[in-house]
Design a protein around this motif. Structure first.
Motif, short mmCIF file in Angstrom:
data_model
loop_
_atom_site.label_atom_id
_atom_site.label_comp_id
_atom_site.label_asym_id
_atom_site.label_seq_id
_atom_site.Cartn_x
_atom_site.Cartn_y
_atom_site.Cartn_z
N GLY A 153 0.81 -1.21 0.00
CA GLY A 153 0.00 0.00 0.00
C GLY A 153 0.84 1.26 0.00
O GLY A 153 2.07 1.24 0.16
N THR A 154 0.16 2.39 -0.18
CA THR A 154 0.80 3.71 -0.20
C THR A 154 0.49 4.43 1.09
O THR A 154 -0.66 4.76 1.37
CB THR A 154 0.30 4.53 -1.41
N ARG A 155 1.53 4.70 1.86
CA ARG A 155 1.35 5.38 3.15
C ARG A 155 2.38 6.51 3.25
O ARG A 155 3.43 6.35 3.87
CB ARG A 155 1.51 4.39 4.30
N PRO A 156 2.10 7.64 2.66
CA PRO A 156 3.07 8.75 2.66
C PRO A 156 3.20 9.37 4.06
O PRO A 156 2.30 9.26 4.89
CB PRO A 156 2.46 9.75 1.68
N TYR A 157 4.33 10.00 4.27
CA TYR A 157 4.52 10.79 5.48
C TYR A 157 3.90 12.16 5.23
O TYR A 157 4.48 13.01 4.57
CB TYR A 157 6.01 10.94 5.80
N ILE A 158 2.72 12.38 5.77
CA ILE A 158 2.03 13.65 5.52
C ILE A 158 2.56 14.73 6.44
O ILE A 158 3.28 14.45 7.42
CB ILE A 158 0.50 13.49 5.69
N SER A 159 2.21 15.97 6.16
CA SER A 159 2.66 17.09 6.99
C SER A 159 2.24 16.87 8.44
O SER A 159 1.09 16.54 8.73
CB SER A 159 2.07 18.40 6.46
N GLY A 160 3.16 17.07 9.35
CA GLY A 160 2.92 16.80 10.77
C GLY A 160 3.56 15.51 11.21
O GLY A 160 3.93 15.36 12.38
N ASP A 161 3.71 14.56 10.30
CA ASP A 161 4.39 13.30 10.60
C ASP A 161 5.87 13.58 10.82
O ASP A 161 6.46 14.46 10.18
CB ASP A 161 4.19 12.34 9.43
N THR A 162 6.49 12.82 11.71
CA THR A 162 7.92 13.01 11.94
C THR A 162 8.74 12.73 10.69
O THR A 162 9.87 13.22 10.56
CB THR A 162 8.41 12.10 13.08
N GLY A 163 8.19 11.97 9.76
CA GLY A 163 8.92 11.64 8.53
C GLY A 163 8.77 12.66 7.42
O GLY A 163 9.32 12.46 6.33
N ASN A 164 8.06 13.75 7.67
CA ASN A 164 7.89 14.80 6.68
C ASN A 164 8.74 16.00 7.08
O ASN A 164 8.52 16.60 8.15
CB ASN A 164 6.41 15.19 6.57
N ALA A 165 9.67 16.39 6.25
CA ALA A 165 10.61 17.47 6.61
C ALA A 165 9.92 18.80 6.82
O ALA A 165 10.42 19.66 7.55
CB ALA A 165 11.69 17.61 5.53
#
Length: 318
Positions: free
Chosen positions: A19-31
């Motif tokens: 599946g597709t699980r992007p790091y959205i804004s607010g996620d620690t994985g989103n710069a």
């Protein structure tokens, strides 16, 4: 080789499942989540139960330090189990879970209030993990924990690692869990979100329950602020000094108002007036030629504006 200008280093767990699980804004994985530049590295481990692969986590953190970061964090709160190994391997502060905020927040609450904690999986919150976070195995009435392992969309997306991310559905799961927690324990005075994916939904949670909400970003932004301090501006004394310095050269023969920050005021000590940021704008009208030099200076300091009704060149000096 070190890279400059990125004080925060974040290692992420290797993504598993489909599946597709992007790091959205607010996620620690989103710069874009952070107020300072960050650097990322991926630890190739199989999720929070990969204790035998501690060396992979240590290597990811060590690589980030070699690249110049001044603080280490991660994308999963259960990586707290690796904290001691990482601390022993690097010479910078290590923050591997927002659960580290729990003892601090609990001490800030009044005696009749409790701290609510929303975690990805209640069953994964072992006694050892609680002890590493500085918490007692028996949390007592001052702390109450709710897990998201039974939340329909959150569990499928982040625990089973299946399917695509449905942002609205996950937000609904997180908000429902927070509302249920506060409904069962109306004495909860603050809420702490554990998972690195949960800050994306913190604003929605706060709108729903109306109490302070803290998460990964609360912790990292607090300590990152100590790494990159910025000067304070805006005090009356600073304004007087900066304006006098900024206006130490002749003004152009037009109605002008100077807008300058502290840094711009200091930079204006030597460069010509053309390099300063001037904006033609009428604020007040006062015939400067009718004032004495001392009153003219007072007007300059009080209003941050010079407006001349004559064609003369006005000087303002200390």
């Amino acid at each position: 080789m070190p890279f400059y200008g990125s004080p925060v280093g974040i290692f992420m767990l290797e993504r598993m499942g489909s599946g597709t699980r992007p790091y959205i804004s607010g996620d620690t994985g989103n710069a874009s989540t952070w107020s300072v530049p960050v650097r990322y590295n991926v630890a190739r481990i199989l999720g929070p139960e990969g204790g035998e692969l501690t060396s992979a986590v240590v290597q990811a953190a060590t690589d980030l330090v070699h690249e110049g970061v001044q603080l280490i964090t991660c994308g999963c709160g259960y990586s707290l189990r690796y904290r001691e190994a990482v601390r022993a391997a690097v010479d910078v502060p290590v923050f591997l879970s927002s659960l580290l905020l729990a003892p601090f927040l609990e001490k800030m609450l009044p005696p009749n209030k409790a701290l609510g904690i929303v975690v990805a999986s209640r069953s994964s919150l072992t006694e050892d993990l609680l002890a590493t976070a500085g918490l007692r195995a028996n949390l007592g009435r001052r702390m109450v924990v709710a897990g998201l392992e039974d939340a329909p969309m959150f569990a499928v997306t982040w625990i089973k690692s299946e399917g695509d991310l449905d942002i609205n559905a996950v937000e609904s799961d997180v908000v429902d869990a927070a509302e249920s927690l506060v409904r069962d324990r109306p004495d909860i005075g603050m809420l702490l979100l554990e998972c690195g994916a949960l800050p994306s939904y913190a604003a929605a949670v706060q709108r729903a329950i109306g109490i302070p909400v803290y998460d990964y970003t609360s912790m990292i932004e607090f300590f990152a602020g100590g790494l990159v301090r910025r000067p304070f501006t805006g005090s009356p004394e600073d304004r007087r000094i900066d304006l006098c310095r900024a206006w130490s050269r002749p003004l152009p023969r037009q109605r002008t108002a100077l807008h300058c920050s502290r840094a711009q005021g200091l930079a204006a000590l030597r460069p010509p007036i053309s390099r300063m940021r001037l904006a033609t704008q009428r604020r007040r009208s006062l015939p400067m030629k009718t004032l004495s030099p001392s009153r003219s200076m007072h007007y300059l300091l009080a209003t941050n504006t010079i407006e001349s009704t004559s064609g003369e060149t006005i000087y303002a000096r200390l």
